[in-house]
Scaffold this active site. Structure first.
Site, PDB file in Angstrom:
ATOM      1  N   ASP A 205      31.794  17.385 -38.344  1.00 56.01           N
ATOM      2  CA  ASP A 205      30.577  17.861 -37.694  1.00 56.01           C
ATOM      3  C   ASP A 205      29.372  17.113 -38.240  1.00 56.01           C
ATOM      4  O   ASP A 205      28.857  17.438 -39.314  1.00 56.01           O
ATOM      5  CB  ASP A 205      30.418  19.366 -37.917  1.00 56.01           C
ATOM      6  CG  ASP A 205      29.181  19.924 -37.236  1.00 56.01           C
ATOM      7  OD1 ASP A 205      28.646  19.241 -36.339  1.00 56.01           O
ATOM      8  OD2 ASP A 205      28.760  21.033 -37.603  1.00 56.01           O
ATOM      9  N   LYS A 212      22.710  16.630 -39.128  1.00 57.68           N
ATOM     10  CA  LYS A 212      22.631  17.267 -40.435  1.00 57.68           C
ATOM     11  C   LYS A 212      22.057  16.292 -41.463  1.00 57.68           C
ATOM     12  O   LYS A 212      22.103  15.073 -41.282  1.00 57.68           O
ATOM     13  CB  LYS A 212      24.036  17.697 -40.891  1.00 57.68           C
ATOM     14  CG  LYS A 212      24.671  18.808 -40.073  1.00 57.68           C
ATOM     15  CD  LYS A 212      26.072  19.108 -40.601  1.00 57.68           C
ATOM     16  CE  LYS A 212      26.758  20.225 -39.827  1.00 57.68           C
ATOM     17  NZ  LYS A 212      26.176  21.539 -40.099  1.00 57.68           N
ATOM     18  N   ASP A 223      35.098  21.767 -41.324  1.00 54.30           N
ATOM     19  CA  ASP A 223      34.646  22.563 -40.189  1.00 54.30           C
ATOM     20  C   ASP A 223      35.779  22.916 -39.231  1.00 54.30           C
ATOM     21  O   ASP A 223      35.547  23.575 -38.222  1.00 54.30           O
ATOM     22  CB  ASP A 223      33.516  21.851 -39.448  1.00 54.30           C
ATOM     23  CG  ASP A 223      32.492  22.821 -38.874  1.00 54.30           C
ATOM     24  OD1 ASP A 223      32.463  23.979 -39.325  1.00 54.30           O
ATOM     25  OD2 ASP A 223      31.732  22.422 -37.979  1.00 54.30           O
ATOM     26  N   ARG A 286      30.490  27.679 -31.669  1.00 47.24           N
ATOM     27  CA  ARG A 286      30.542  28.763 -30.676  1.00 47.24           C
ATOM     28  C   ARG A 286      30.812  28.212 -29.276  1.00 47.24           C
ATOM     29  O   ARG A 286      31.400  28.900 -28.446  1.00 47.24           O
ATOM     30  CB  ARG A 286      29.236  29.562 -30.720  1.00 47.24           C
ATOM     31  CG  ARG A 286      27.993  28.810 -30.296  1.00 47.24           C
ATOM     32  CD  ARG A 286      26.706  29.415 -30.814  1.00 47.24           C
ATOM     33  NE  ARG A 286      26.565  29.233 -32.251  1.00 47.24           N
ATOM     34  CZ  ARG A 286      25.512  29.658 -32.954  1.00 47.24           C
ATOM     35  NH1 ARG A 286      24.520  30.289 -32.339  1.00 47.24           N
ATOM     36  NH2 ARG A 286      25.446  29.462 -34.245  1.00 47.24           N
TER      37      ARG A 286
END
Length: 435
Positions: A205, A212, A223, A286
């Protein structure tokens, strides 16, 4: 004392303080080739202290620990195993007691070792299709006659309307995929699916265009920890004699930046008609779980469990010492608490109500996937759970969401070595076996 080779070192547990001199009253007491863990009978937080003692013993450069003596029960041996095991020493423990107990603990340790090792692999080693393959191979090998799989990858995801996984993964050279694994020991193709497990399998990720920081990205090989936990939970339940039909869904993708990557302001239209505006490409977990939850709901299973390294908010709320639990169904949440207590895993239920669905509003879609403020704003873990609740049937009856705040440690602590922990495996295995 043997410390520099693979000869097992004897570890005993005692309530009697047998040491003299400087070792007197110390928790670790060393005598020749034996280490005793001394804990008074009335010691508070006994299992936690055993795990901490095991961590100290491992740091003495001991390669293999052999537990000996009558004082070790199942819970204390498992606490020791969690503290002692670490990278390159995930199974270097010999248990003691009756043969059935030794077999039970050894099987459990083997599953945790597999799941933890999977999570610890590098992003170059573990890309989405490889994650699906390794999970399929491991579980199939446990019951070849009772396991079947279906893999949807690349453009086929778009064609079959699994739009969350497709959009998150389309920016990577490594194709995204949705793995459906069916464990059906009944021999009846029409047997009821009693439970579904859904895992977040983001093998790396970057955060996408909501990129990030270097420090925030460093551990993002972990992740896919949710996928490793639910696959491990199914494997453990099978080893423990699971005789009901269970389906596993792994939602696998890399969240990368490229000319093909999804962007802020994009709108995803899901298979169930829900539209979602992208407010943060780093709130991707999600998005992929939504597809897995819809696939699980299509089976009509009375219990659906998802697990994910989903939010930093859950880590902030729990300190990483608990798995954060979310549910709209209080009865199934109580079952999760019972299973966690039975297996010795710490979970903590955080708030979730139907109105959490509205906490990430969008002018252009039914919902956004987050908010444009740091960490998604206040209540970020509950808001993420609210988003997921849009994709389960029957008002969330029978659904549990595990936000795995303690799944991975970037650095060692007094309780854990650095790397994956496997926390959640035993609780979920117990739930699908005994619900």
């Amino acid at each position: 004392m043997t410390t520099a080779n693979s000869v097992p070192v004897s570890i005993t547990l005692t309530t009697t303080n047998n040491a003299q001199g400087w070792q007197q009253d110390k928790m670790l007491q060393i005598s020749e080739d034996n280490i005793a863990i001394y804990l008074p009978q009335d010691a508070a937080y006994r299992l936690r202290k055993i795990q901490m003692a095991a961590r100290k013993i491992e740091k003495l450069d001991i390669i293999h620990a052999a537990l000996q003596g009558d004082a070790w029960d199942e819970a204390s041996q498992w606490a020791f195993a969690l503290g002692f095991s670490c990278v390159n020493k995930l199974e270097n423990i010999s248990f003691c007691g009756e043969p059935a107990l030794i077999e039970r603990l050894s099987n459990k340790l083997a599953v945790y070792a597999w799941s933890r090792d999977l999570t610890n692999q590098t992003p170059a080693e573990l890309y989405p299709l490889k994650l699906a393959q390794l999970a399929s191979d491991y579980i199939k090998n446990l019951a070849p006659k009772h396991v079947s799989t279906r893999l949807i990858q690349g453009e086929a995801l778009k064609e079959q309307q699994w739009m969350g996984i497709y959009n998150v993964g389309k920016g990577s050279i490594n194709e995204p995929c949705l793995l459906e694994l069916d464990f059906n020991p009944t021999g009846d193709d029409n047997a009821q699916v009693t439970a579904c497990l859904v895992g977040k399998g983001i093998t790396f990720d970057s955060g996408g265009y909501s990129i990030k920081s270097n420090a925030g990205m460093f551990d993002m090989k972990c992740d896919m920890g949710g996928a490793a936990v639910v696959a491990g939970a199914l494997a453990l339940a099978m080893k423990q004699g699971l005789n009901q039909r269970v389906k596993l869904y792994l939602c696998c993708a890399e969240n990368m930046i490229s000319r093909d990557a999804y962007k802020l302001g994009d709108i995803i239209t899901y298979k169930n008609g829900v539209t979602c505006e992208i407010a943060n490409t780093d709130a991707e977990g999600r998005l992929v779980l939504a597809d897995g939850l819809m696939a699980a709901s299509e089976t009509g299973a009375p219990m659906i469990i998802d697990a994910a390294t989903l939010t930093g908010a859950a880590v902030s709320a729990t300190g990483g010492d608990y798995t954060a639990l979310f549910a709209l169904d209080n009865d199934v949440a109580a079952k999760a608490q019972t299973s966690a207590k039975a297996t010795g895993e710490a979970i903590w239920q955080l708030p979730l109500e139907p109105w959490h669905q509205d906490k990430c509003p969008s002018v252009f879609a039914d919902t956004a996937n987050s908010r444009t403020i740091k960490g998604g704003g206040a209540g970020g873990a509950s808001n993420a759970a609210g988003f997921l609740s849009r994709f389960v049937d029957n008002g969330g009856a029978g659904w549990l969401h595990f936000d795995l705040a303690g799944a991975y440690n970037g650095a060692e602590s007094g309780l854990w070595a650095a790397g994956a922990t496997g926390l959640g495996i035993a609780t979920i295995a117990d739930l699908i076996s005994n619900h």
